[in-house]
Design a protein around this motif. Structure first.
Motif, PDB file in Angstrom:
ATOM      1  N   VAL A  80     -14.616  -3.184   4.170  1.00 25.55           N
ATOM      2  CA  VAL A  80     -15.278  -3.813   5.316  1.00 25.55           C
ATOM      3  C   VAL A  80     -15.138  -5.333   5.288  1.00 25.55           C
ATOM      4  O   VAL A  80     -14.891  -5.966   6.316  1.00 25.55           O
ATOM      5  CB  VAL A  80     -16.771  -3.398   5.354  1.00 25.55           C
ATOM      6  CG1 VAL A  80     -17.521  -4.166   6.439  1.00 25.55           C
ATOM      7  CG2 VAL A  80     -16.889  -1.889   5.582  1.00 25.55           C
TER       8      VAL A  80
ATOM      9  N   ASP B 122     -10.740  -5.818   3.971  1.00 18.70           N
ATOM     10  CA  ASP B 122      -9.672  -4.891   4.358  1.00 18.70           C
ATOM     11  C   ASP B 122      -8.869  -4.421   3.144  1.00 18.70           C
ATOM     12  O   ASP B 122      -7.696  -4.076   3.254  1.00 18.70           O
ATOM     13  CB  ASP B 122      -8.718  -5.513   5.392  1.00 18.70           C
ATOM     14  CG  ASP B 122      -9.317  -5.499   6.796  1.00 18.70           C
ATOM     15  OD1 ASP B 122     -10.188  -4.647   7.053  1.00 18.70           O
ATOM     16  OD2 ASP B 122      -8.922  -6.343   7.609  1.00 18.70           O
TER      17      ASP B 122
ATOM     18  N   HIS C   4     -10.782   3.367   8.311  1.00 19.51           N
ATOM     19  CA  HIS C   4     -10.829   1.918   8.117  1.00 19.51           C
ATOM     20  C   HIS C   4      -9.669   1.509   7.224  1.00 19.51           C
ATOM     21  O   HIS C   4      -9.317   2.208   6.275  1.00 19.51           O
ATOM     22  CB  HIS C   4     -12.148   1.486   7.490  1.00 19.51           C
ATOM     23  CG  HIS C   4     -12.433   0.025   7.666  1.00 19.51           C
ATOM     24  ND1 HIS C   4     -11.730  -0.969   6.992  1.00 19.51           N
ATOM     25  CD2 HIS C   4     -13.344  -0.622   8.438  1.00 19.51           C
ATOM     26  CE1 HIS C   4     -12.199  -2.145   7.342  1.00 19.51           C
ATOM     27  NE2 HIS C   4     -13.175  -1.975   8.217  1.00 19.51           N
ATOM     28  N   SER C   5      -9.095   0.362   7.521  1.00 17.81           N
ATOM     29  CA  SER C   5      -7.950  -0.127   6.746  1.00 17.81           C
ATOM     30  C   SER C   5      -8.380  -0.571   5.348  1.00 17.81           C
ATOM     31  O   SER C   5      -9.418  -1.212   5.172  1.00 17.81           O
ATOM     32  CB  SER C   5      -7.308  -1.306   7.478  1.00 17.81           C
ATOM     33  OG  SER C   5      -6.268  -1.865   6.698  1.00 17.81           O
TER      34      SER C   5
ATOM     35  N   ASP D  80      -5.023   3.693   5.994  1.00 16.96           N
ATOM     36  CA  ASP D  80      -6.274   4.109   6.615  1.00 16.96           C
ATOM     37  C   ASP D  80      -6.954   5.167   5.755  1.00 16.96           C
ATOM     38  O   ASP D  80      -6.366   6.214   5.452  1.00 16.96           O
ATOM     39  CB  ASP D  80      -6.022   4.676   8.016  1.00 16.96           C
ATOM     40  CG  ASP D  80      -5.698   3.593   9.028  1.00 16.96           C
ATOM     41  OD1 ASP D  80      -6.163   2.452   8.840  1.00 16.96           O
ATOM     42  OD2 ASP D  80      -4.984   3.885  10.005  1.00 16.96           O
TER      43      ASP D  80
END
Length: 283
Positions: free
Chosen positions: A44, A47, A238-239, A244
């Motif tokens: 978050v 990344d 999320h990356s 991902d």
């Protein structure tokens, strides 16, 4: 927040390979998971890895973990090793790991035991807890006491932290364990007792929350890690280092409970790994 990435360390690069394999297995078998703890925070806020972090954490419910355990032996590539007390009898940590067979990280806490020490990811399994938190707290207190006993006999070492008396006691325990560890029946006994307590409420039907019971944490840490039932229901992608992965849709609640103002970087002197590494080797 500046999200410009620096190059990963060799340890981080190898850990990412393990995470990719874990993610592959979970997606193939429709198993819900989430990046967790420092890895969730890294995803978050950065990344990717927190720059000074060197391991990877994932979490799932006991229900998802049961499915995971039913397929891991058939699914896991030969490049990796699934570590539990059953697959690696001297491994007494309360949570399983997946380790690399190609890169090895020797930690000071494992100097007296003979276990697989490939670069790893931690798989944290969250269990149902009674709605009455006093009942849950009582179980956690028993689990924590057993974990502390196991650590004293398996993973203790003079770490330079605490008073001179504290360091002396750690040194005595370290060298005592070095001599007697192999014939000491207590770690196995305590491990089985802890497992029984962890699974005590696995079938309760009325519950609001999950907790990370299988963990050697303080009471405050245990409470901060309690998660609402719905935090495991939905995930989003999320990356993380260009790939991902899945994270809980409730990531903001989770990170706020665990870290407070999680987008603010810690002080410079606190930006250190929490592992004391002896050596790192690649094959």
């Amino acid at each position: 927040m500046d999200r410009k990435r620096t190059e990963m360390s060799d340890i981080q690069s190898e850990g990412l390979k393990v995470l990719i394999e874990f993610d592959r297995i979970c997606r193939k078998n429709n198993i819900k998971y989430s990046l967790s703890d420092g890895t969730l925070l890294g995803a978050v806020r950065h990344d990717g890895f927190i720059p000074w972090d060197d391991d990877i954490d994932v979490s799932m419910t006991r229900e998802s973990f049961n499915v995971f355990e039913s397929v891991i032996a058939d699914e896991l590539s030969d490049e990796f090793f699934y570590q539990t007390n059953e697959t690696d009898p001297d491994y007494y940590a309360p949570h399983p790991k997946i380790r690399s067979n190609n890169a090895y990280l020797k930690e000071k806490c494992n100097q007296n035991i003979n276990i697989h020490e490939g670069v790893w990811i931690d798989i944290f399994v969250f269990d149902r807890i009674p709605t009455n938190l006093e009942e849950a707290d009582a179980i956690q207190n028993e689990i924590s006491n057993l974990s502390k006993k196991i650590v004293r006999m398996v993973n203790i070492y003079p770490d330079g932290i605490g008073s001179k008396l504290n360091q002396f006691v750690k040194s005595v325990l370290f060298y005592f364990n070095k001599i007697f560890y192999k014939i000491n029946p207590l770690p196995k006994k305590y491990f089985k007792q802890r497992e029984a307590l962890i699974l005590k409420n696995k079938d309760i039907e009325e519950f609001d929350s999950y907790a990370l019971l299988a963990y050697n944490s303080s009471f405050d840490e245990y409470r901060r890690l309690i998660r609402a039932k719905d935090s495991f229901e939905n995930t989003i992608e999320h990356s993380f280092e260009g790939y991902d992965f899945l994270i809980s849709e409730k990531y903001d609640d989770i990170l706020t409970n665990e870290y407070g103002d999680y987008m603010t970087l810690p002080k410079e002197e606190d930006r250190v790994s929490n592992h004391q590494v002896v050596s790192f080797t690649k094959e």
